[in-house]
Design an enzyme around this catalytic site. Structure first.
Site, PDB file in Angstrom:
ATOM      1  N   GLY A 157       0.912  -0.377   9.092  1.00  0.00           N
ATOM      2  CA  GLY A 157       2.206  -0.643   9.731  1.00  0.00           C
ATOM      3  C   GLY A 157       3.366  -0.334   8.793  1.00  0.00           C
ATOM      4  O   GLY A 157       3.580   0.808   8.380  1.00  0.00           O
ATOM      5  N   GLY A 158       4.123  -1.375   8.454  1.00  0.00           N
ATOM      6  CA  GLY A 158       5.278  -1.195   7.566  1.00  0.00           C
ATOM      7  C   GLY A 158       4.871  -0.647   6.211  1.00  0.00           C
ATOM      8  O   GLY A 158       5.635   0.082   5.570  1.00  0.00           O
ATOM      9  N   GLY A 383      11.264  38.006  11.107  1.00  0.00           N
ATOM     10  CA  GLY A 383      11.922  36.711  10.917  1.00  0.00           C
ATOM     11  C   GLY A 383      11.342  35.964   9.730  1.00  0.00           C
ATOM     12  O   GLY A 383      12.034  35.191   9.052  1.00  0.00           O
ATOM     13  N   ALA A 384      10.064  36.209   9.442  1.00  0.00           N
ATOM     14  CA  ALA A 384       9.440  35.519   8.306  1.00  0.00           C
ATOM     15  C   ALA A 384      10.008  36.042   6.987  1.00  0.00           C
ATOM     16  O   ALA A 384      10.118  35.289   6.013  1.00  0.00           O
ATOM     17  CB  ALA A 384       7.934  35.694   8.358  1.00  0.00           C
TER      18      ALA A 384
HETATM   19  C1  LIG Z   1       5.736  -3.547  11.147  1.00  0.00           C
HETATM   20  C2  LIG Z   1       4.266  -3.762  10.845  1.00  0.00           C
HETATM   21  O1  LIG Z   1       3.934  -3.729   9.699  1.00  0.00           O
HETATM   22  S1  LIG Z   1       3.162  -4.058  12.101  1.00  0.00           S
HETATM   23  C3  LIG Z   1       1.592  -4.085  11.325  1.00  0.00           C
HETATM   24  C4  LIG Z   1       1.069  -5.465  11.060  1.00  0.00           C
HETATM   25  N1  LIG Z   1      -0.165  -5.334  10.319  1.00  0.00           N
HETATM   26  C5  LIG Z   1      -1.367  -5.064  10.886  1.00  0.00           C
HETATM   27  O2  LIG Z   1      -1.517  -4.864  12.066  1.00  0.00           O
HETATM   28  C6  LIG Z   1      -2.558  -5.005   9.959  1.00  0.00           C
HETATM   29  C7  LIG Z   1      -3.380  -6.270  10.053  1.00  0.00           C
HETATM   30  N2  LIG Z   1      -4.419  -6.256   9.038  1.00  0.00           N
HETATM   31  C8  LIG Z   1      -5.531  -5.518   9.146  1.00  0.00           C
HETATM   32  O3  LIG Z   1      -5.754  -4.773  10.096  1.00  0.00           O
HETATM   33  C9  LIG Z   1      -6.513  -5.590   8.022  1.00  0.00           C
HETATM   34  O4  LIG Z   1      -6.278  -6.812   7.337  1.00  0.00           O
HETATM   35  C10 LIG Z   1      -6.387  -4.428   7.030  1.00  0.00           C
HETATM   36  C11 LIG Z   1      -6.985  -3.180   7.672  1.00  0.00           C
HETATM   37  C12 LIG Z   1      -4.953  -4.131   6.599  1.00  0.00           C
HETATM   38  C13 LIG Z   1      -7.147  -4.727   5.728  1.00  0.00           C
HETATM   39  O5  LIG Z   1      -8.482  -5.009   6.013  1.00  0.00           O
HETATM   40  P1  LIG Z   1      -9.429  -5.603   4.859  1.00  0.00           P
HETATM   41  O6  LIG Z   1      -9.281  -4.773   3.627  1.00  0.00           O
HETATM   42  O7  LIG Z   1     -10.774  -5.731   5.473  1.00  0.00           O
HETATM   43  O8  LIG Z   1      -8.840  -7.013   4.499  1.00  0.00           O
HETATM   44  P2  LIG Z   1      -8.825  -8.299   5.385  1.00  0.00           P
HETATM   45  O9  LIG Z   1      -8.653  -7.966   6.826  1.00  0.00           O
HETATM   46  O10 LIG Z   1      -9.988  -9.163   5.001  1.00  0.00           O
HETATM   47  O11 LIG Z   1      -7.458  -8.959   4.882  1.00  0.00           O
HETATM   48  C14 LIG Z   1      -7.388  -9.716   3.684  1.00  0.00           C
HETATM   49  C15 LIG Z   1      -6.621 -10.977   3.987  1.00  0.00           C
HETATM   50  O12 LIG Z   1      -5.269 -10.601   4.281  1.00  0.00           O
HETATM   51  C16 LIG Z   1      -4.879 -11.148   5.528  1.00  0.00           C
HETATM   52  N3  LIG Z   1      -3.968 -10.195   6.155  1.00  0.00           N
HETATM   53  C17 LIG Z   1      -4.159  -8.885   6.330  1.00  0.00           C
HETATM   54  N4  LIG Z   1      -3.084  -8.342   6.940  1.00  0.00           N
HETATM   55  C18 LIG Z   1      -2.207  -9.348   7.128  1.00  0.00           C
HETATM   56  C19 LIG Z   1      -0.913  -9.416   7.703  1.00  0.00           C
HETATM   57  N5  LIG Z   1      -0.300  -8.323   8.162  1.00  0.00           N
HETATM   58  N6  LIG Z   1      -0.297 -10.604   7.730  1.00  0.00           N
HETATM   59  C20 LIG Z   1      -0.900 -11.716   7.245  1.00  0.00           C
HETATM   60  N7  LIG Z   1      -2.129 -11.710   6.687  1.00  0.00           N
HETATM   61  C21 LIG Z   1      -2.769 -10.537   6.628  1.00  0.00           C
HETATM   62  C22 LIG Z   1      -6.183 -11.302   6.303  1.00  0.00           C
HETATM   63  O13 LIG Z   1      -6.035 -12.251   7.324  1.00  0.00           O
HETATM   64  C23 LIG Z   1      -7.123 -11.739   5.212  1.00  0.00           C
HETATM   65  O14 LIG Z   1      -6.882 -13.092   4.949  1.00  0.00           O
HETATM   66  P3  LIG Z   1      -8.087 -14.053   4.475  1.00  0.00           P
HETATM   67  O15 LIG Z   1      -8.545 -13.499   3.164  1.00  0.00           O
HETATM   68  O16 LIG Z   1      -7.438 -15.376   4.373  1.00  0.00           O
HETATM   69  O17 LIG Z   1      -9.126 -13.951   5.542  1.00  0.00           O
END
Ligand SMILES: CC(=O)SCCNC(=O)CCNC(=O)[C@H](O)C(C)(C)COP(=O)(O)OP(=O)(O)OC[C@H]1O[C@@H](n2cnc3c(N)ncnc32)[C@H](O)[C@@H]1OP(=O)(O)O
Length: 495
Positions: A157-158, A383-384
């Site tokens: 995401g961000g 053109g290239a």
């Molecule tokens: C504007 C925007 O950014 S919108 C996008 C918002 N973010 C998302 O959709 C991504 C959500 N996260 C994920 O899909 C996955 O965590 C991934 C792919 C990023 C990483 O996966 P992994 O490497 O397997 O790590 P995992 O999922 O175990 O995450 C590690 C820890 O971080 C936490 N975490 C991960 N992403 C987030 C998040 N965005 N916010 C809060 N906690 C998070 C998980 O809940 C986990 O917590 P825990 O250890 O207490 O269980």
């Protein structure tokens, strides 16, 4: 308010077991040995009473520091994946913005070491607002200070758009860059994909073009980040022609003009030493390489006949345009090596936006203020020819190798248009081919593109391959003398 204090480099005592994800340890590995300054955000420095949520002793979700890389000051920050997966909270975003403010105020390159799940889900709109502030800070810095991203963990995401807004993205195999992860994709669409399918090094190194440099591991990714700081830090020294010895570059191309070759050998042959190719696996018909020439960093753009016989297409033109604007923004002279048969024909390209996307390259070259020099090695058609930094777009110097062809179309294609009726009247394929060749030879002699271009002042001169390095060096040094130290006054929008 931003405060700085001396980082405690003794926190990573020799022999102590250190979590490899510790952001302080990652910054320690990134910077030279020596003292570093910690950058704190307004939020971080508020007295705890004013912001009871934040304990002064808590671990920070982002660590930002000023240190040195090969002796030059650089700002770098790293997310802490041990805190909510490195997700971007209000606090961590404030830390990144503070790092940007500091880098801008001091005019230093900034490097982000990314390992983050994107906007922190449990903070709702507060984290979204923080992520938006990071994007705005990156955009304010665009074209003003070099921004390099080193992605060594998930960047969702961000945390995907953060790197994408910077000048160069380095990705390690542990880096996975995507807007939505595999779980969300599965829930939303039913598509079963892995994190690598969506955002691994193959996906972004060769399919999407998001990543500019692919490293073999985290350490190499850090090393590339350091190298890029040196290449992109604006350098007031002009190309030093005295340092440029000639080599016979003809040996780097096949003798027979029709034989395809990989232009990367020629690119490295022109440079003082082999350079760092950006987006090497993406739009391979265009090569974009940073390197050193005459003792200073430069950029090289070249057509590569091994892919699409070197034709310009939408992706290649866009890739080159972004590279040209990067070089222009940071004061890097540009060398252009041309061997281009034209734009790639076909409905896929027309409907894919070759007109709109190809126009970016015209705009990018026409906009440059840095010294630029072009060499046509074999051919430049239509053109290239214009798009590959012709004199008409503002090239400071234009050369062609002996025997190079410059024309609106290749001689054969030209006579097929000009003598269509006469050729249609010839019975038999072989006879028609013989007549085509006779007419094409006559046409080539008659229009003699290189001689005509030199006479018109559109080309400066024909140069031999064994005199090309010195001709380029003298031309770039002369252009720098005339212009002084220049940098394009524009941002580097991710085209
Ligand atoms: C504007 C925007 O950014 S919108 C996008 C918002 N973010 C998302 O959709 C991504 C959500 N996260 C994920 O899909 C996955 O965590 C991934 C792919 C990023 C990483 O996966 P992994 O490497 O397997 O790590 P995992 O999922 O175990 O995450 C590690 C820890 O971080 C936490 N975490 C991960 N992403 C987030 C998040 N965005 N916010 C809060 N906690 C998070 C998980 O809940 C986990 O917590 P825990 O250890 O207490 O269980």
């Amino acid at each position: 308010m931003v405060t700085s204090d001396t980082a405690d480099s003794s926190r990573l005592d020799a022999g102590r077991t250190v979590d490899p994800r510790d952001p302080a340890g990652r910054l320690e590995r990134f910077f030279d040995d020596g003292p570093r300054l910690t950058i704190r955000s307004d939020l971080d420095t508020q007295p705890a009473g004013l912001n009871a949520r934040l304990s002064p002793d808590r671990p920070r979700p982002v660590v930002a520091e000023i240190g040195t890389v090969d002796g030059r000051q650089v700002v770098a920050f790293a997310c802490d994946p041990r805190i909510g997966g490195g997700a971007m909270s209000e606090e961590s975003c404030a830390g990144i913005v503070a790092a940007y403010d500091e880098a801008l105020a001091r005019q230093l390159p900034i490097v982000g070491i990314w390992h983050s799940g994107g906007a922190r889900l449990d903070e709702g709109v507060r984290s979204l607002h923080g992520v938006g502030r990071v994007f705005a800070a990156m955009t304010r810095a665009s074209g003003r200070i070099p921004q390099i991203s080193v992605v060594i963990g998930p960047a969702a995401g961000g945390a995907a758009y953060g790197p994408a807004l910077t000048d160069v993205v380095v990705q390690a195999p542990t880096g996975k860059i995507f807007v939505t992860g595999p779980d969300v994709v599965r829930w939303a669409t039913g598509e079963d994909v892995t994190a690598d399918d969506l955002g691994g090094v193959d996906a972004h190194g060769s399919r999407s073009g998001v990543s500019h440099v692919i490293a073999v591991d985290e350490d190499e990714a850090m090393a590339y980040g350091r190298h890029l700081c040196a290449l992109l830090t604006p350098d007031p020294a002009p190309v030093d022609a005295e340092q440029v010895a000639d080599r016979d570059l003809a040996a780097l191309l096949p003798r027979r003009p029709g034989v395809v070759y990989d232009v990367r050998g020629l690119v490295d042959g022109v440079l003082d030493e082999p350079g760092l190719e950006l987006q090497a696996g993406y739009a391979r018909n265009v090569v974009t390489t940073l390197g050193r020439f005459g003792g200073r960093p430069v950029g090289i753009v070249a057509n590569n006949p091994t892919h699409l016989v070197g034709c310009l297409d939408s992706a290649g033109a866009e890739k080159a345009a972004r590279f040209v604007r990067l070089c222009d923004g940071f004061g890097l002279p540009i060398i252009v090596l041309v061997d281009v048969p034209g734009y790639l024909p076909g409905s896929a390209e027309e409907l894919g936006g070759i007109v709109r996307r190809g126009a970016k390259l015209l705009h990018a070259f026409a906009e440059t203020v840095v010294p630029t020099a072009t060499v046509v090695t074999r051919k430049a058609y239509g053109g290239a020819y214009i798009a590959m930094n012709s004199r008409s777009l503002g090239a400071d110097a234009c050369f062609a190798w002996p025997g190079a062809e410059i024309a609106v179309m290749s001689p054969i294609s030209s006579v097929r248009v000009l003598h269509r009726r006469a050729l249609a009247g010839v019975a038999g394929d072989r006879q028609r081919a013989v007549l085509e060749q006779i007419l094409a030879d006559e046409h080539a002699a008659q229009v003699d593109g290189v001689a005509a271009a030199v006479e018109l002042g559109i080309l400066d001169a024909e140069v031999r391959p064994d005199r090309t390095r010195s001709a380029l060096a003298e031309a770039l040094a002369r252009a720098a003398e005339k212009a002084g130290e220049v940098r394009g006054g524009h941002g580097n929008i991710p085209l």
